[in-house]
Design a protein around this motif. Structure first.
Motif, short mmCIF file in Angstrom:
data_model
loop_
_atom_site.label_atom_id
_atom_site.label_comp_id
_atom_site.label_asym_id
_atom_site.label_seq_id
_atom_site.Cartn_x
_atom_site.Cartn_y
_atom_site.Cartn_z
N PHE B 206 -5.68 3.99 10.43
CA PHE B 206 -4.43 4.69 10.18
C PHE B 206 -4.14 5.65 11.32
CE2 PHE B 206 -4.99 4.09 5.41
CZ PHE B 206 -4.09 3.06 5.41
N PHE B 218 0.64 -0.65 10.70
CA PHE B 218 0.42 0.31 9.64
C PHE B 218 0.75 -0.30 8.27
CE2 PHE B 218 0.99 3.97 7.03
CZ PHE B 218 0.12 4.90 7.56
N TRP B 219 1.92 -0.90 8.20
CA TRP B 219 2.34 -1.49 6.92
C TRP B 219 1.44 -2.66 6.54
CZ3 TRP B 219 4.87 0.55 3.22
CH2 TRP B 219 5.89 1.49 3.46
N LEU B 222 -1.48 -1.21 4.92
CA LEU B 222 -1.10 -0.66 3.62
C LEU B 222 -0.95 -1.77 2.57
CD1 LEU B 222 1.62 2.11 4.00
CD2 LEU B 222 -0.70 2.27 3.12
N LEU B 225 -4.20 -3.04 1.38
CA LEU B 225 -4.85 -2.09 0.47
C LEU B 225 -4.20 -2.10 -0.90
CD1 LEU B 225 -5.54 1.09 2.62
CD2 LEU B 225 -7.14 -0.59 1.72
N PHE B 226 -2.86 -2.05 -0.92
CA PHE B 226 -2.15 -2.02 -2.19
C PHE B 226 -2.44 -3.29 -2.99
CE2 PHE B 226 1.50 1.19 -1.38
CZ PHE B 226 0.57 2.09 -0.92
#
Ligand SMILES: Nc1ncnc2c1ncn2[C@@H]1O[C@H](COP(=O)(O)OP(=O)(O)O)[C@@H](O)[C@H]1O
Ligand SMILES: [Mg+2]
Lengths: 255, 250, 255
Positions: B206, B218-219, B222, B225-226
């Motif tokens: 990050f 970055f996305w 994310l 992870l989500f």
């Protein structure tokens, strides 16, 4: 032809389907004014469905219901409902629960509370005005539900197994009180039950419903014992006969 | 929801939101929201890189050890609390305290005590997960039907037998419920730990992506992870439903 | 009465054991960064009387209060809409379901890029942490309003507005409130995370600064203070909740 002055409620050729499930099929029935009519039948046969259609809470798939000669489209001030599970608001005191029907009609607070007081007294709950439903026994809760229905002064009272969630002793007391109400209040009662004894005990007219899809199998009108003292009804030969007769015709439908 | 008589699956609206996202990305409304397709392309790109795999490994490592120790410690402690009033009264105030405390505040302490590394993250993860596991196991034991316990005693069960053959199984639905919430909290814990101790795992990624304004990267991280968090939560919910049958009828 | 005494005594015992163990561990010491309990208490006292802590909390509570307020208003509104409309539920719920399971803290670097290191970012952090649980609890509570209560409202001629305001909302209130409590709890996590990660202000500043100069007692004191504050505040909320519900209708909210 039905005469609107004789029959408070008329159900004509009502069908009701829940998706695939056919709950009512071509059901027709008259409810004489000022009398108590029971809808009797095994559970799941569509009694609640019929009652809610009369109340205007759910629409019929086809057919119509007339109350005082007018077609029912929605709930109206001429009908009041007593719920099987009481449907009391747990956050409101007894008096607010009883006065709730009037509150929704916009009756000013002092006026509606005065009316509520009167009916609280009538159902024998004086002193519990400011209690909350969770502080009351099942029987007392249903008295609140009854007082709420009485306080809006509707001509037709729709009662969905009102005594099924109370204990046997309370239930008997209720049945006696109900007979008194039918005599004193000039109202039409439509009373749902699955208890044969209860139906015969309280009714001027009993409509026996067949299991799904429900139609009226038979209409019975007890004659002899209605005017007798309440204490003697359960020993009356006619009472016992009718109970037996109903059981004889229903037993083949009980699996 | 049903449209034209067809029942739309539960989470299907996410597809709609994904499309909206793609659209916003395509018209370049904001720098911070690149098109979803580009993010997935980036994901495929970085998915195989060493940095990403390492981050994933480190996170999985911290997460699994953290949650495992939370379960191994939390479940027996909870069962003990449910069984013994003394232990219960001694421990319950602390369990309740840490259950609602903002545990994020403890991360700096863990950092100075256990170093800026994986150890502090493991402990953070365990701390996030353990309290609800303890509390639910306790609740599970407390609602056990007394006659079940008496049955075991009347058949001469030893305390150990009673523990492993009655208490654990009878409390299993609640325990699993606690574990599920514990896992969800642990996912948050492991990420919070890595954010604050930003030299390991995804924390460092990050940092790298944010300081270089690599939005797609970055996305991509994310979303991974989500998605992982969601899959874990759903899987546990599924397990919980499997034992529900006896939770509902006892 | 005796049981109450015993419980309080045991609470005291357990506090003594924990603090005693802390004191001993600090004296050994187990780590250079592990001050004793008494040292930490002294530091706490010092921070308290020279006003540092007071000033710090004014700073820390700002994003928390603003964020929780926004989350509550928006969250309850959205939750109400979700509970009332199936279409909206289908459309919006999944986002909050994902938000609730996802480690949203990972969004912080992005928020900082987008909104800088000021108050806005911090408020945002609090909101994304606090909102999902409020929305989902409200939505669930509204959706699960007992069907018979809603029917009762309709049967007694309540308008849609009446049914929402007088039945659905009060009935959902306990779970909405519990959801708020969980939201506040999550908001605390967000507020501290924001101060530790984005810019050290308020209590986050005390923690970060005292760590950098190795003043560990102050660091522990600051951390203890925020935990105590959060727990006390949540306790007060729970008391208010119990009082409002008069202990009768407590319901569990889903975390
Ligand atoms: N909302 C509904 N959706 C689908 N089926 C229903 C619904 N309400 C009732 N039914 C079905 O219609 C039948 C009659 O139900 P009901 O009127 O409640 O019976 P009763 O009151 O006589 O026990 C039952 O078989 C029930 O399963
Ligand atoms: Mg019924």
């Amino acid at each position: 032809m039905t005469n609107p002055s004789e029959n408070a409620v008329t159900v004509r050729n009502v069908y009701k389907n829940y998706g695939e499930v056919e709950a009512l099929r071509d059901l027709s029935l008259d409810f004489p004014r000022g009398q108590l009519t029971s809808l009797l039948g095994p559970s799941g046969c569509g009694k609640t469905t019929l009652l809610k259609i009369i109340a205007g809470l759910i629409p019929a798939t086809s057919g119509e219901v007339l109350v005082n000669g007018e077609v029912v489209k929605a709930p109206g001030p001429d009908r009041a409902f007593v719920f099987q599970d009481f449907a009391l608001m747990p956050w409101a005191s007894v008096i607010r629960n009883v006065a709730f029907g009037l509150e929704l009609r916009g009756v000013p607070k002092s006026e509606r509370e005065a009316i509520a007081e009167k009916y609280i007294a009538e159902v024998g709950l004086t002193g519990f005005e400011h209690s909350f439903p969770h502080e009351l026994s099942g029987g007392m809760r249903q008295r609140v539900g009854l007082a709420r229905a009485l306080s809006v002064d509707a001509q037709v009272l729709l009662m969905d197994e009102p005594f099924s969630a109370v204990d046997e002793q309370t239930r008997r007391k209720f049945q006696e009180d109900l007979l008194g109400l039918v005599q004193n209040e000039n109202k039409t009662f439509i009373f749902v039950t699955h208890s044969i004894e209860e139906a015969v005990y309280v009714s001027d007219q009993i409509a026996i419903l067949l299991p799904r899809p429900s139609r009226v199998m038979e209409i019975i009108r007890p004659q002899g014992f209605r005017d007798k003292d309440v204490d003697h009804i359960r020993r009356d030969p006619e009472y016992l006969d009718i109970v037996d007769r109903i059981w004889a015709s229903l037993r083949s439908y009980v699996e | 929801m049903t449209v034209f008589g067809i029942k739309l699956p539960n989470m299907s609206s996410l597809l709609l939101w994904g499309l909206l996202w793609e659209f916003i990305g395509q018209i370049e409304l904001t720098f911070f929201l690149p098109p979803l397709s580009a993010i997935f392309a980036t994901l495929l790109e970085i998915g195989g890189t060493k940095a990403f795999i390492t981050a994933l490994k480190e996170t999985a490592h911290a997460f699994s050890i953290g949650t495992l120790s939370a379960i191994v410690i939390g479940v027996p402690v909870g069962i003990l609390m449910g069984k013994s009033r003394l232990i219960d009264q001694l421990l319950l105030p602390w369990v309740n305290l840490f259950l609602s405390a903002p545990l994020t505040a403890l991360v700096p302490v863990l950092m100075v005590l256990f170093g800026f590394g994986i150890k502090a993250i493991i402990i953070t993860t365990a701390l996030f997960a353990i309290w609800i596991i303890v509390l639910n196991s306790r609740a599970g034991v407390m609602q056990i039907n007394r006659s079940l316990v008496e049955m075991a005693h009347s058949f001469g069960a030893s305390p150990f037998d009673a523990f492993t053959k009655i208490y654990f199984w009878a409390a299993l639905p609640e325990i699993l419920g606690g574990v599920r919430i514990g896992f969800i909290r642990a996912v948050k814990g492991v990420i919070i730990g890595q954010l604050l101790i930003s030299i390991v795992g995804f924390g460092s990624l990050f940092e790298l992506y944010a300081s270089n304004f690599l939005m797609k990267h970055f996305w991509a991280v994310l979303i991974v992870l989500f998605a992982l968090a969601f899959v874990i939560a759903e899987f546990l919910a599924y397990l919980e439903r499997r034992v529900d049958y006896y939770a509902s009828r006892r | 009465m005796l049981a109450r005494h015993r419980a309080n005594l045991l609470k005291l015992c357990s506090a003594l054991i924990v603090f005693g163990a802390w004191e001993i561990a600090g004296r050994i010491p187990v780590s250079f960064a592990f001050p004793t309990f008494l040292e930490s208490c002294a530091a706490f006292w010092a921070l308290l009387i020279d006003g540092t802590m007071f000033v710090a909390y004014l700073e820390t509570l700002k994003p928390l209060v603003i964020g929780v307020f926004i989350s509550a208003v928006l969250g309850i509104g959205l939750g109400l809409w979700i509970g009332l409309s199936r279409a909206f539920d289908w459309l919006v719920s999944p986002i909050f379901v994902v938000m609730q399971t996802a480690p949203l803290a990972a969004l912080i670097p992005l928020l900082v890029m987008a909104y800088g290191i000021g108050l806005t970012s911090k408020v945002f952090v609090v909101c994304i942490m606090a909102m999902p649980v409020i929305v989902l609890n409200t939505g669930g509570a509204v959706r699960n309003t007992p069907a018979s209560l809603i029917e009762m409202g309709k049967a007694f001629l309540g308008s849609r507005r009446d049914v929402i305001l007088k039945i659905i909302l009060p009935s959902a209130f306990p779970i909405i409130f519990a959801g708020l409590r969980l939201g506040v709890s999550a908001g605390f996590i967000g507020a501290i995370l924001a101060e530790l990660k984005i810019t050290p202000t308020g209590v986050g500043d005390i923690i970060t600064y005292s760590r950098s100069i190795a003043d560990y007692p102050s660091m522990y004191a600051a951390i203890a203070s925020i935990i105590i504050l959060a727990v006390l505040f949540l306790n007060v909320l729970e008391r208010i909740e119990n009082h409002l519900l008069r202990g009768s209708r407590k319901s569990l909210a889903a975390d």
